[in-house]
Design a protein around this motif. Structure first.
Motif, short mmCIF file in Angstrom:
data_model
loop_
_atom_site.label_atom_id
_atom_site.label_comp_id
_atom_site.label_asym_id
_atom_site.label_seq_id
_atom_site.Cartn_x
_atom_site.Cartn_y
_atom_site.Cartn_z
N ALA A 71 2.54 12.72 0.25
CA ALA A 71 1.74 12.36 1.42
C ALA A 71 2.57 11.53 2.38
CB ALA A 71 0.49 11.60 0.97
N LEU A 121 -9.03 3.08 -4.59
CA LEU A 121 -8.70 2.53 -5.90
C LEU A 121 -7.87 1.26 -5.75
CD1 LEU A 121 -8.92 3.72 -8.90
CD2 LEU A 121 -6.49 4.14 -8.65
N TYR A 122 -6.91 1.33 -4.83
CA TYR A 122 -6.00 0.21 -4.64
C TYR A 122 -6.73 -1.00 -4.07
CZ TYR A 122 -2.40 -2.68 -2.58
OH TYR A 122 -1.62 -3.74 -2.23
N MET A 124 0.78 -1.24 0.00
CA MET A 124 0.00 0.00 0.00
C MET A 124 0.82 1.30 0.00
SD MET A 124 -3.53 0.68 1.77
CE MET A 124 -3.04 0.47 3.44
N MET A 133 1.28 3.38 -3.07
CA MET A 133 0.13 4.00 -3.72
C MET A 133 -0.22 5.37 -3.13
SD MET A 133 -0.99 2.06 -6.08
CE MET A 133 -2.66 2.67 -6.34
N LEU A 134 0.29 5.67 -1.96
CA LEU A 134 -0.18 6.86 -1.26
C LEU A 134 0.34 8.16 -1.88
CD1 LEU A 134 0.36 5.61 2.39
CD2 LEU A 134 -1.69 5.43 1.00
N GLY A 135 1.39 8.06 -2.65
CA GLY A 135 1.98 9.26 -3.22
C GLY A 135 3.12 9.74 -2.34
N ILE A 148 -5.05 10.83 0.35
CA ILE A 148 -4.70 9.43 0.12
C ILE A 148 -5.93 8.53 -0.02
CG2 ILE A 148 -2.44 9.63 1.19
CD1 ILE A 148 -3.41 8.27 3.61
N MET A 196 -6.67 7.10 -3.57
CA MET A 196 -5.71 6.09 -3.99
C MET A 196 -5.92 4.79 -3.22
SD MET A 196 -4.45 7.22 -6.39
CE MET A 196 -2.99 7.25 -7.33
N VAL A 197 -6.19 4.89 -1.93
CA VAL A 197 -6.39 3.69 -1.13
C VAL A 197 -7.64 2.94 -1.61
CG1 VAL A 197 -6.89 2.81 1.17
CG2 VAL A 197 -5.16 4.57 0.87
#
Lengths: 293, 275
Positions: free
Chosen positions: A120, B256-257, A112, A115-117, B250, B253-254
């Motif tokens: 961030a 989506l993930y 994970m 994915m957060l960027g 976030i 994105m979370v």
């Protein structure tokens, strides 16, 4: 036949054109302009003259100890990659490919952070590492290690390692997938045969998993070596290269020279050095590993 | 046997340790997002006495974070679509056509993959000034397309080369021209690699920082990464809403993930291995 060939040519040109135009405008031209600028002095005023200064920008960069410091920092990134990130992600890959309960859930969780960027993630850790109320110092105080509490991101050398560790926290799951892909392709009967020969636990990993994951280690090495020069986002969002330029990376140095100090010529020289180093490194890495095969 | 148990115990221990390590920053950030300043400075771990959901309202109204999320979504979605379409057209030609300069075109895009983005920032910033592209989403989108296109072309042409040419021939006999062949037949067949590239490009666009920083100076046009950087520096700030902002950025994105986690994992892996 000729008509068909001509039609084909039109198709080829039409289909390639958008990609070529974008490439020419946003990659080829800027790279050319960077090379052009690297031999000139320019303070970034649009329309102002750009005076030819020969290779003095390059000699300035090479004489600048901040530049060497930034290279040292990216070298730390690489060391951190091989010493911490590689065993960590390989270990995680072993976990998620083993038969323990919840392996799939763990795989999802471990991946994970990526994915957060970057910003961030960086910001989260900046607050966690905050010297007065950050969670890291709080834990240290709680277990009685008051002496170890530090202003993590303001202490030179320590700060770049904090950035490296956060970067590794973020990418551990990502690299785990690379190793896991290699591990699942190892045939199961190999392990069974090894077991019959009395090979268990650690030995299985040592004599089967690691040697047969050569391909994954290769991919990891290429990504790690070429990636350490490119790190910008995480460093910028956590320290901006400071304090006192102590956590500068080549890419943040380039940015600071241009947009903070307005030395566009010098910054371009750094850009050219980065470009050459980047291409040499990726071609070199490919060469090294291809020869081994 | 006991040795084996010890090994297993160690595996579990490490697995749990890393699970905590992964989730703990997110958890703390969430806790802080519902506290006030004194609650945060007292200790990040402390359970909030009152859940201040108003921090989220502040994050949206005062910091305008929702706007940044929408901006980021817009930029990354549009650039993703263009990367796929332009990349598929170019990939098709490279995979299927024989022509004189094929080798040259191929190596041009190979160089494109290797060029570090940073050495282009000064000229691109200058170009933006020249064509009035500062604070323009379209300029930013074009830059994002440029820096993902080379990789997309490689992935696509590699994938198309693996598709049997008999499919093309059958379509051509049925009267398809190149354009129809590509859009009606090869696009659907290439769905797996397209979704891979879509994920890579979308994630890139959503959190890209350096170009967003150089090109976007108007706060109402900030993308999420750029917007979050404005939080640093000030001392007398309200910390709670900052954490709320992090959480808000976030969440998409979370979600989506979690919805597509296997696809996302596969996609990122393919991107790493072949990129």
């Amino acid at each position: 036949m000729r008509a068909k060939k001509r039609k084909d040519l039109i198709i080829i040109v039409m289909f390639l054109l958008p990609a070529i135009v974008i490439f020419a405008c946003f990659i080829a031209y800027p790279v050319g302009d960077t090379i052009f600028l690297s031999f000139r002095k320019w303070k970034g005023i649009y329309g102002a003259s750009r005076e030819w200064v020969g290779i003095s920008n390059f000699t300035k960069v090479l004489a600048d100890k901040d530049f060497w410091k930034s290279l040292l920092n990216s070298f730390y990134f690489m060391i951190g990659g091989f010493v911490i990130l590689m065993p960590l992600s390989f270990g995680l890959a072993l976990i998620i490919t083993s038969k323990i309960k919840g392996a799939k859930l763990m795989k999802t969780a471990y991946f994970m952070p990526v994915m957060l960027g970057t910003t961030a993630v960086a910001l989260m850790w900046v607050y966690i590492l905050n010297p007065s109320y950050g969670a890291v110092n709080e834990i240290l105080r709680f277990v009685g290690l008051d002496k170890v509490t530090k202003d993590w991101l303001s202490t030179p050398t320590l700060n770049i390692w904090c950035v490296i560790l956060v970067n590794e926290w973020m990418f551990a799951g990502y690299n785990m997938l690379i190793f896991a892909a290699g591990l699942v392709s190892i045939p199961g009967d190999l392990y069974e045969a090894a077991q019959l020969d009395g090979c268990t636990g650690w030995k299985k990993i040592r004599y089967i998993s690691i040697p047969l994951s050569k391909e994954s280690f290769k991919i990891f090495s290429i990504l790690c070596v070429t990636g350490c020069l490119k790190a910008f986002d995480i460093v910028w969002a956590m320290t901006k290269g400071g304090p006192n330029r102590s956590s500068e990376m080549p890419a943040t140095l380039l940015y600071n020279e241009a947009f903070t100090y307005k030395n566009f010529g010098k910054s371009s020289a750094i850009g050219v050095i980065l470009l050459v180093l980047g291409i040499v490194l990726s071609l070199g890495m490919n060469q090294i590993f291809r020869r081994k095969e | 046997m006991t040795k084996r148990k010890a090994g297993k115990f160690f595996i579990y221990l490490f697995a749990i340790f890393w699970t905590i390590m992964t989730l703990f920053p997110l958890f703390i950030t969430f806790l802080c997002s519902v506290k006030d300043n004194s609650g945060i400075t007292l200790g990040m771990f402390k359970w909030p006495e009152v859940f201040r959901w108003s921090n989220y309202a502040d994050a949206i109204e005062k910091a305008g974070i929702l706007r940044a999320v929408v901006n980021s979504m817009f930029v990354s979605l549009i650039s993703t679509v263009f990367i796929i379409v332009i990349g598929m057209f170019a990939g098709y030609v490279l995979a299927r056509k024989k022509f004189r300069f094929r080798g040259i075109v191929y190596s041009i895009f190979l160089i494109g993959v290797m060029v570090p983005v940073h050495c282009t920032i000064i000229p691109i910033s200058g170009m933006a000034t020249a064509v009035n592209g500062k604070n323009s989403f379209w300029f930013l989108i074009l830059v994002y397309i440029a820096f993902n296109l080379s990789q997309a072309i490689f992935l696509f042409s590699g994938y198309l080369q693996g598709i049997d040419k008999e499919l093309d021939e059958a379509a051509i006999i049925d009267g398809c021209n190149d354009f129809q062949l590509l859009t009606k037949i090869l696009f659907p067949v290439s769905a797996p690699i397209i979704s891979t590239e879509a994920i890579l490009a979308f994630v890139y666009g959503y959190s890209e920082l350096i170009f967003a920083m150089i090109l976007m100076t108007d706060a109402s046009k900030y993308t999420v990464s750029r917007a979050m950087l404005t939080f640093q520096g000030g001392y007398n700030v309200n910390l709670g809403p900052i954490f709320a902002c992090i959480i808000i950025t976030i969440v998409p994105m979370v979600v989506l993930y979690i919805a597509f986690h296997e696809k996302v994992q596969d996609g990122m892996l393919t991107g790493a291995v072949k990129g």
